[in-house]
Enzyme design. Structure first.
Site, short mmCIF file in Angstrom:
data_model
loop_
_atom_site.label_atom_id
_atom_site.label_comp_id
_atom_site.label_asym_id
_atom_site.label_seq_id
_atom_site.Cartn_x
_atom_site.Cartn_y
_atom_site.Cartn_z
N ASP A 35 -3.43 18.97 -27.37
CA ASP A 35 -2.29 19.71 -27.65
C ASP A 35 -2.16 20.16 -29.01
OD1 ASP A 35 0.13 21.22 -27.12
OD2 ASP A 35 1.34 19.31 -27.07
N LEU A 47 -22.48 9.17 -22.35
CA LEU A 47 -21.01 9.50 -22.05
C LEU A 47 -20.81 10.65 -20.95
CD1 LEU A 47 -18.27 9.58 -23.28
CD2 LEU A 47 -18.75 11.71 -24.15
N HIS A 96 -7.34 27.66 -30.00
CA HIS A 96 -8.01 27.26 -28.85
C HIS A 96 -9.37 26.95 -29.11
CE1 HIS A 96 -4.36 27.14 -26.52
NE2 HIS A 96 -4.47 28.38 -26.40
#
Ligand code: FPP
Length: 250
Positions: free
Chosen positions: A28, A139, A45
């Protein structure tokens, strides 16, 4: 408790200590980051996507097993068309370049959410990347795309009801474990640590079921400015929490 035992070897984290297995992030603050610079929201973004790429590599390097990133929520369709398109373009670009960007990292990519509403192009890229990285053992990067917890839970309840009606499951056997197996996250452990930057203190329909016993870490930093130092701080704070899971001190 100390996280850094000695000068960064293994990227500053002592892997012998209790690391979160699964970190989830709400990315955010991209819009505000851009606005403060007089830039269009999509520039925020893009910078946010760059932050994610850096964080993915860092988490992989220190031995985190799962990183879930909230990239597009079921409510984000309500944003202006131009912003939704910019986000979709970024996602497509990210997926197309994923193997090249992550080459040599052994990272596996998974996607959670209702992907059926995304463009055919994006769906094809998701399928390709998920298959191509499926054998990787580093990961697990879980991208939440057109994801909303309420939608996920309602959809699970509806499918359980249908399966019970059609005799595929015994209604008496519906318990937490069975319910979890109907969620997008069925093969993913619950998040240990949920990180939300940008000074907001809410979950925004993200992993509501799964975060029942997660630890939360909030910060005023905007997502594009989130660095590995913030990550280390969040992990250190996590290591100092006393998780009781509703029981007594362990
Ligand atoms: C919230 O910030 C962020 C989003 C709705 C999108 C997050 C997406 C990315 C970081 C990039 C795309 C992801 C990938 C995997 C390439 P906001 O815009 O609501 O920030 P604001 O509250 O400051 O307006």
């Amino acid at each position: 408790m100390q996280l850094f035992k000695r000068k960064p070897k293994n990227h500053g984290v002592d892997a012998d200590r209790k690391l979160p297995v699964h970190i989830a992030v709400i990315m955010d603050g991209n819009g505000r980051w851009a606005a403060r610079r007089g830039l269009p929201r999509k520039a925020g973004h893009r910078e946010g996507a760059n932050t994610l790429k850096r964080l993915v590599k860092e988490c992989n390097a220190i031995g985190i097993k799962y990183l879930t990133a909230y990239a597009f929520s079921t409510e984000n369709w309500n944003r202006p068309r131009e912003e939704v398109d910019a986000l979709m373009d970024l996602l497509l670009e990210f997926l197309r370049n994923a193997e090249k960007e992550l080459a040599g990292t052994n990272i596996r990519i998974l996607v959670i959410g209702d992907t059926g509403r995304l463009s055919d192009e994006i769906q094809k890229e998701i399928e390709r990347v998920v298959v191509n990285t499926s054998v990787n053992t580093g990961l697990n990067l879980v991208i939440a795309l057109n994801y909303g917890s309420r939608c996920e839970i309602v959809s699970a309840a509806a499918r359980i009801a249908r399966d019970a009606r059609d005799g595929r499951i015994d209604p008496e056997k519906v318990d937490e474990r069975l319910f979890s197996s109907y969620l997008y996250t069925r093969e993913i452990p619950d998040p240990d640590l949920v990180i939300r930057p940008s000074g907001e203190y809410r979950l925004s329909n993200f992993l509501l079921w799964q975060s029942s016993y997660s630890e939360f870490w909030f910060s005023d930093v905007l997502w594009p400015d989130f660095t590995k130092e913030h990550l280390y701080q969040a992990i250190r704070d996590f290591q100092n929490r006393n998780r009781r899971f509703g029981g007594l001190q362990r």
